[in-house]
Design an enzyme around this catalytic site. Structure first.
Site, PDB file in Angstrom:
ATOM      1  N   ASN A 170     -20.545  52.913 -35.263  1.00  0.00           N
ATOM      2  CA  ASN A 170     -21.405  51.991 -35.892  1.00  0.00           C
ATOM      3  C   ASN A 170     -22.926  52.246 -35.531  1.00  0.00           C
ATOM      4  OD1 ASN A 170     -23.259  49.446 -36.240  1.00  0.00           O
ATOM      5  ND2 ASN A 170     -21.322  48.347 -36.552  1.00  0.00           N
TER       6      ASN A 170
ATOM      7  N   HIS B 168     -27.837  49.814 -35.219  1.00  0.00           N
ATOM      8  CA  HIS B 168     -28.855  49.959 -34.381  1.00  0.00           C
ATOM      9  C   HIS B 168     -30.015  50.896 -34.150  1.00  0.00           C
ATOM     10  CE1 HIS B 168     -27.678  45.880 -33.360  1.00  0.00           C
ATOM     11  NE2 HIS B 168     -26.529  46.338 -32.547  1.00  0.00           N
TER      12      HIS B 168
ATOM     13  N   HIS C 118     -22.925  47.451 -40.836  1.00  0.00           N
ATOM     14  CA  HIS C 118     -22.808  45.993 -41.334  1.00  0.00           C
ATOM     15  C   HIS C 118     -23.990  45.787 -42.216  1.00  0.00           C
ATOM     16  CE1 HIS C 118     -22.090  41.663 -40.021  1.00  0.00           C
ATOM     17  NE2 HIS C 118     -22.129  41.730 -41.132  1.00  0.00           N
TER      18      HIS C 118
ATOM     19  N   ARG D 141     -25.842  43.212 -43.473  1.00  0.00           N
ATOM     20  CA  ARG D 141     -25.972  41.709 -43.348  1.00  0.00           C
ATOM     21  C   ARG D 141     -26.574  41.087 -44.380  1.00  0.00           C
ATOM     22  NH1 ARG D 141     -24.770  40.414 -37.638  1.00  0.00           N
ATOM     23  NH2 ARG D 141     -25.328  38.087 -38.546  1.00  0.00           N
TER      24      ARG D 141
ATOM     25  N   ARG E  75     -31.147  42.762 -41.514  1.00  0.00           N
ATOM     26  CA  ARG E  75     -31.881  42.943 -40.548  1.00  0.00           C
ATOM     27  C   ARG E  75     -31.980  44.283 -40.214  1.00  0.00           C
ATOM     28  NH1 ARG E  75     -28.697  39.618 -36.143  1.00  0.00           N
ATOM     29  NH2 ARG E  75     -28.865  37.825 -37.560  1.00  0.00           N
TER      30      ARG E  75
ATOM     31  N   GLU F  77     -18.991  47.082 -42.945  1.00  0.00           N
ATOM     32  CA  GLU F  77     -18.646  45.548 -42.560  1.00  0.00           C
ATOM     33  C   GLU F  77     -19.203  44.683 -43.612  1.00  0.00           C
ATOM     34  OE1 GLU F  77     -19.972  45.382 -38.570  1.00  0.00           O
ATOM     35  OE2 GLU F  77     -18.337  46.908 -37.799  1.00  0.00           O
TER      36      GLU F  77
ATOM     37  N   THR G 283     -22.043  39.577 -34.437  1.00  0.00           N
ATOM     38  CA  THR G 283     -21.123  39.084 -34.997  1.00  0.00           C
ATOM     39  C   THR G 283     -20.188  38.146 -33.909  1.00  0.00           C
ATOM     40  OG1 THR G 283     -20.750  40.721 -36.445  1.00  0.00           O
ATOM     41  CG2 THR G 283     -18.922  39.189 -36.527  1.00  0.00           C
TER      42      THR G 283
ATOM     43  N   GLU H  23      -8.934  43.877 -37.408  1.00  0.00           N
ATOM     44  CA  GLU H  23      -9.767  44.668 -36.323  1.00  0.00           C
ATOM     45  C   GLU H  23      -9.804  43.563 -35.387  1.00  0.00           C
ATOM     46  OE1 GLU H  23     -13.494  46.307 -37.225  1.00  0.00           O
ATOM     47  OE2 GLU H  23     -14.022  46.217 -35.142  1.00  0.00           O
TER      48      GLU H  23
ATOM     49  N   HIS I 197     -15.872  45.612 -30.866  1.00  0.00           N
ATOM     50  CA  HIS I 197     -17.016  44.595 -30.295  1.00  0.00           C
ATOM     51  C   HIS I 197     -17.202  44.703 -28.807  1.00  0.00           C
ATOM     52  CE1 HIS I 197     -19.865  41.627 -30.535  1.00  0.00           C
ATOM     53  NE2 HIS I 197     -19.933  41.817 -31.952  1.00  0.00           N
TER      54      HIS I 197
HETATM   55  N1  PXP Z   1     -16.774  45.570 -35.274  1.00  0.00           N
HETATM   56  C1  PXP Z   1     -17.290  44.813 -35.835  1.00  0.00           C
HETATM   57  C2  PXP Z   1     -16.502  43.948 -36.881  1.00  0.00           C
HETATM   58  C3  PXP Z   1     -18.475  44.378 -35.705  1.00  0.00           C
HETATM   59  O1  PXP Z   1     -19.285  43.258 -36.501  1.00  0.00           O
HETATM   60  C4  PXP Z   1     -19.309  45.021 -34.696  1.00  0.00           C
HETATM   61  C5  PXP Z   1     -20.723  44.864 -34.574  1.00  0.00           C
HETATM   62  O2  PXP Z   1     -21.622  45.069 -35.628  1.00  0.00           O
HETATM   63  C6  PXP Z   1     -18.590  46.146 -34.079  1.00  0.00           C
HETATM   64  C7  PXP Z   1     -17.302  46.367 -34.160  1.00  0.00           C
HETATM   65  C8  PXP Z   1     -19.398  46.777 -33.242  1.00  0.00           C
HETATM   66  O3  PXP Z   1     -19.740  46.100 -31.987  1.00  0.00           O
HETATM   67  P1  PXP Z   1     -20.620  46.824 -30.820  1.00  0.00           P
HETATM   68  O4  PXP Z   1     -22.100  47.148 -31.381  1.00  0.00           O
HETATM   69  O5  PXP Z   1     -20.888  45.728 -29.793  1.00  0.00           O
HETATM   70  O6  PXP Z   1     -19.804  48.112 -30.268  1.00  0.00           O
END
Ligand code: PXP
Length: 243
Positions: free
Chosen positions: A9, A12, A45, A47, A51, A72, A103, A153, A196
């Site tokens: 992901n 960031h 994601h 959003r 952001r 996402e 999330t 998931e 997550h």
């Molecule tokens: N899976 C989902 C559905 C999420 O919303 C997120 C955060 O955007 C992640 C995985 C990844 O989480 P993390 O950034 O904490 O690894």
């Protein structure tokens, strides 16, 4: 060696870019690097408050991601219509609150069942895989299957928080919930992804969850990249997964 897949992901990377409103660091470059470093795909994601990831990012990413492109998204009409134009390989439906930092909690599959079922149908017509981000809860796993979704998931956030809570006695309980949910998913024929809060320390305990196919990991890889570089951070995670 496990064949569990890793989608990174890269939200960031966009968070840092948005901090100054410029064009660097570029999420597209991050996508190329994570895939060249061995990741199986890229997750973002989009959003509602935009952001971090922007509409233009997902349009460009759709063209350059070679492996799985996983979007996402919340159950919002605006985002659904964008996703229908982009057609990622997979959508992961998530709950979304504007004020949250990330999330929180899984999708309320019971509360939004009819809506979820119609979104699943809509995306299946377009050959897009649908995953539901849910708490490791048996009833929610069963409802997810009934909705027609291809994957759950499993939200690993509670487990990860407990893992780092000094003196926590709930770590084992949270691992058990994850394994039981995964076991039920396998038994009824829905695929298992997880994500997550995962990092190289808390990940090993969940790698044995039945049927686990794919991990979505973002924050820990991007944070680690600051110190060891993105290719090394992705490879470190892959070594943890594929041990
Ligand atoms: N899976 C989902 C559905 C999420 O919303 C997120 C955060 O955007 C992640 C995985 C990844 O989480 P993390 O950034 O904490 O690894």
């Amino acid at each position: 060696m496990s064949d569990i897949k890793l989608c990174v992901n890269i939200d960031h990377v966009a968070t840092v870019r948005q901090a100054r409103g410029g064009i660097e660091p570029d999420p597209l470059q991050a996508a190329r690097i994570v895939e060249e470093s061995g990741a199986d795909g890229v997750t973002v994601h989009l959003r509602e408050d935009r952001r971090h990831i922007q509409d233009s990012d997902i349009i460009a990413l759709r063209d350059i991601v070679v492996g799985k492109f996983n979007l996402e998204m919340a159950l919002s009409d605006d985002i659904i219509s964008i996703a229908k134009r982009i057609l990622p390989d997979q959508i992961t439906l998530v709950p979304e609150k504007r004020e949250e930092l990330t999330t929180e909690g899984g999708l309320d599959v019971r509360g939004y069942f009819d809506r979820i079922r119609s979104v699943v149908e809509m995306f299946h017509e377009k050959k897009v895989i649908v995953s539901l981000f849910i708490e490791p809860d048996i009833e929610t796993v069963e409802l997810s299957k009934k909705s027609g979704a291809d994957y759950i998931e499993i939200h690993t956030g509670t487990y990860c928080n407990e893992f780092y809570r000094p003196g926590s006695r709930r770590v084992k309980d949270e691992i058990d919930r994850i394994y039981l949910a995964a076991e039920r998913a396998c038994a009824i024929g829905i695929g298992v992804n997880a994500g997550h809060g995962l990092d190289c320390k808390n990940l090993p305990a969940i790698l044995g969850a039945p049927g686990l196919e794919e991990l979505n990991i973002g924050f820990s890889i991007i944070a680690r990249s600051l110190f060891i570089g993105m290719p090394a951070a992705v490879k470190e995670m892959l070594r943890t997964i594929k041990r």
